[in-house]
Design a protein around this motif. Sequence first.
Motif, PDB file in Angstrom:
ATOM      1  N   ARG A  18      -9.802  -4.831 -13.972  1.00 41.87           N
ATOM      2  CA  ARG A  18      -8.416  -5.096 -13.560  1.00 41.87           C
ATOM      3  C   ARG A  18      -8.336  -6.372 -12.705  1.00 41.87           C
ATOM      4  O   ARG A  18      -7.427  -7.183 -12.858  1.00 41.87           O
ATOM      5  CB  ARG A  18      -7.892  -3.899 -12.756  1.00 41.87           C
ATOM      6  N   GLN A  19      -9.307  -6.537 -11.785  1.00 41.35           N
ATOM      7  CA  GLN A  19      -9.299  -7.735 -10.941  1.00 41.35           C
ATOM      8  C   GLN A  19      -9.527  -8.993 -11.762  1.00 41.35           C
ATOM      9  O   GLN A  19      -8.894 -10.037 -11.527  1.00 41.35           O
ATOM     10  CB  GLN A  19     -10.385  -7.616  -9.867  1.00 41.35           C
ATOM     11  N   ILE A  20     -10.444  -8.876 -12.774  1.00 39.32           N
ATOM     12  CA  ILE A  20     -10.703 -10.040 -13.609  1.00 39.32           C
ATOM     13  C   ILE A  20      -9.454 -10.424 -14.378  1.00 39.32           C
ATOM     14  O   ILE A  20      -9.089 -11.603 -14.510  1.00 39.32           O
ATOM     15  CB  ILE A  20     -11.873  -9.752 -14.577  1.00 39.32           C
ATOM     16  N   ARG A  21      -8.740  -9.416 -14.896  1.00 41.78           N
ATOM     17  CA  ARG A  21      -7.529  -9.689 -15.637  1.00 41.78           C
ATOM     18  C   ARG A  21      -6.469 -10.324 -14.731  1.00 41.78           C
ATOM     19  O   ARG A  21      -5.762 -11.259 -15.127  1.00 41.78           O
ATOM     20  CB  ARG A  21      -7.000  -8.379 -16.253  1.00 41.78           C
ATOM     21  N   GLY A  22      -6.360  -9.792 -13.488  1.00 39.86           N
ATOM     22  CA  GLY A  22      -5.372 -10.361 -12.561  1.00 39.86           C
ATOM     23  C   GLY A  22      -5.686 -11.821 -12.208  1.00 39.86           C
ATOM     24  O   GLY A  22      -4.792 -12.664 -12.152  1.00 39.86           O
ATOM     25  N   GLU A  23      -6.964 -12.095 -11.930  1.00 37.32           N
ATOM     26  CA  GLU A  23      -7.339 -13.467 -11.602  1.00 37.32           C
ATOM     27  C   GLU A  23      -7.106 -14.388 -12.770  1.00 37.32           C
ATOM     28  O   GLU A  23      -6.681 -15.541 -12.618  1.00 37.32           O
ATOM     29  CB  GLU A  23      -8.813 -13.523 -11.171  1.00 37.32           C
ATOM     30  N   LEU A  25      -4.844 -14.028 -15.105  1.00 32.26           N
ATOM     31  CA  LEU A  25      -3.405 -14.270 -15.201  1.00 32.26           C
ATOM     32  C   LEU A  25      -2.948 -15.281 -14.157  1.00 32.26           C
ATOM     33  O   LEU A  25      -2.087 -16.132 -14.410  1.00 32.26           O
ATOM     34  CB  LEU A  25      -2.648 -12.952 -15.036  1.00 32.26           C
ATOM     35  N   LYS A  26      -3.525 -15.202 -12.936  1.00 37.79           N
ATOM     36  CA  LYS A  26      -3.158 -16.175 -11.910  1.00 37.79           C
ATOM     37  C   LYS A  26      -3.534 -17.572 -12.334  1.00 37.79           C
ATOM     38  O   LYS A  26      -2.788 -18.538 -12.127  1.00 37.79           O
ATOM     39  CB  LYS A  26      -3.841 -15.825 -10.588  1.00 37.79           C
ATOM     40  N   ILE A  27      -4.745 -17.723 -12.908  1.00 35.91           N
ATOM     41  CA  ILE A  27      -5.195 -19.041 -13.332  1.00 35.91           C
ATOM     42  C   ILE A  27      -4.294 -19.572 -14.433  1.00 35.91           C
ATOM     43  O   ILE A  27      -3.917 -20.762 -14.461  1.00 35.91           O
ATOM     44  CB  ILE A  27      -6.659 -18.974 -13.809  1.00 35.91           C
ATOM     45  N   VAL A  28      -3.896 -18.672 -15.370  1.00 41.39           N
ATOM     46  CA  VAL A  28      -3.007 -19.089 -16.452  1.00 41.39           C
ATOM     47  C   VAL A  28      -1.666 -19.551 -15.896  1.00 41.39           C
ATOM     48  O   VAL A  28      -1.098 -20.580 -16.319  1.00 41.39           O
ATOM     49  CB  VAL A  28      -2.833 -17.948 -17.473  1.00 41.39           C
ATOM     50  N   ASP A  29      -1.136 -18.789 -14.904  1.00 41.17           N
ATOM     51  CA  ASP A  29       0.145 -19.195 -14.300  1.00 41.17           C
ATOM     52  C   ASP A  29       0.015 -20.544 -13.621  1.00 41.17           C
ATOM     53  O   ASP A  29       0.911 -21.398 -13.698  1.00 41.17           O
ATOM     54  CB  ASP A  29       0.584 -18.134 -13.280  1.00 41.17           C
ATOM     55  N   GLY A  30      -1.101 -20.784 -12.896  1.00 40.29           N
ATOM     56  CA  GLY A  30      -1.289 -22.059 -12.242  1.00 40.29           C
ATOM     57  C   GLY A  30      -1.364 -23.202 -13.233  1.00 40.29           C
ATOM     58  O   GLY A  30      -0.790 -24.277 -13.006  1.00 40.29           O
ATOM     59  N   LEU A  31      -2.079 -22.984 -14.331  1.00 39.42           N
ATOM     60  CA  LEU A  31      -2.180 -24.040 -15.340  1.00 39.42           C
ATOM     61  C   LEU A  31      -0.826 -24.327 -15.964  1.00 39.42           C
ATOM     62  O   LEU A  31      -0.496 -25.485 -16.266  1.00 39.42           O
ATOM     63  CB  LEU A  31      -3.197 -23.649 -16.408  1.00 39.42           C
ATOM     64  N   GLU A  32      -0.026 -23.256 -16.204  1.00 37.72           N
ATOM     65  CA  GLU A  32       1.309 -23.471 -16.766  1.00 37.72           C
ATOM     66  C   GLU A  32       2.177 -24.291 -15.804  1.00 37.72           C
ATOM     67  O   GLU A  32       2.926 -25.191 -16.223  1.00 37.72           O
ATOM     68  CB  GLU A  32       1.963 -22.116 -17.053  1.00 37.72           C
ATOM     69  N   GLU A  33       2.072 -23.996 -14.492  1.00 34.88           N
ATOM     70  CA  GLU A  33       2.864 -24.760 -13.520  1.00 34.88           C
ATOM     71  C   GLU A  33       2.419 -26.221 -13.504  1.00 34.88           C
ATOM     72  O   GLU A  33       3.247 -27.131 -13.441  1.00 34.88           O
ATOM     73  CB  GLU A  33       2.701 -24.146 -12.128  1.00 34.88           C
TER      74      GLU A  33
END
Length: 436
Positions: A18-23, A25-33
Amino acid sequence: PNHPKMVAAQNELTNVDRQIRGEALKIVDGLEEQANIAAAREESLRSSLEELKSRETTANLDEVKLKALERDAAADRALLESLLNRYADASARQEVSAQPGMARIIQQAGVPTSPSFPKIGPTVGLTSIAGLALGLGLAFLFEIMSAAQSLNRLPMADAMPKPQVPSVVHEPPPPAPVRHAAVAMPARPAAPPQSPPPQRQQHTPPAAGVADAVLPVAVMPSIASEAVAGPAVYSAEVSAAANRLLTWFNAAQKSYGAKVIGITSLGGNFADAAVVTTALVRTTSNTGKRTIVVDAASNGSCLERLFGLPVGPGLVDLVSGSADFTRVISRDTASGCHLLRWGMDRSAHAQQIAESNLQYVLQAFSGVYDLTVMHCGEASSRAPELLTKCDAVLLLSPGHRKRDAAIAVNMLQSSGVELVQVVRLDPPALPRAANG
């Protein structure tokens, strides 16, 4: 699979996933921004590029217009310069003085062999005359100044009225004596003494008031003896002499504004100056005047014994800053006068510091006390330097040292002390034998 450790491990694995998936997703959001920001910057740069292209087109047109204006300005400048030149030529033709001069060289001038200016002869003559006139003027000025100084050194008896001060011993007041003339009085007079007429000497101003007091040596206690202790008790002769000195001080203060008096002795007993100082200040204090004694005898004195005071800090400690006025000033046990002792340190360095700051101490006391008496003890080589800080000086001298007293008076007067009074110390009359 149902073992507790297996269940815990499975739960931990699930949490890690779960933590790996959350991290992720965070990285994906940062790259999208970041991609959105880069797209926005790209769009901004494109718009800036289009704007610059449009400005470049406008700049080219403006450059063409600027070159055209520069050509017009150059043409106008040339036209203006030509018009100004024509105007200057026309103005020059109208005025004769503005036209160029028409001249030609007839002959070349030669270099003179001797200077034409300045003229050596007249210059030397005028300089000599000016120097002679300046020398005569300076000589005349110096003569006038020396004459004025001679007039100032003349006696002031004819120019100033003498105060008539009544004598406190019920005798007619004698005329004002000469400052350095000593008037003798018998040791034990049976009748009021008659003062001899004062002898005025040349270029010596007279003293103010009555100053014919004579202190017999016999009535002075032997302070050098170890048997003497405590305040001294004076006889009638010392008290009468102190009253005479008080009369002299009152007249000197009234006529000359004297507030600081120095007392020193020239030979005689060791305690002469101390006994005279103590008698004078006690008599003055009994009249209601604020009086203080400054002991400036660095070689030692008996003032502390006469005042009935113990040894303590004094002038040296005051000027060095180790003690203030409240610690160094003591009150006499037999009167209301005060005493500023010399202090504990009698070294040469302490003596130099005290003498260099003594003038400021006397000035401070003269603004508070009616009479400030500086006791110098027996006269020494440093006595004239100390006594020049006083307004008046009492010089105690035995009868056999008249010559030394006259030399001391002349030295003090040449140092600037205008009011000097010699008090002669007469030895007591020996008692006669019964058989004659």
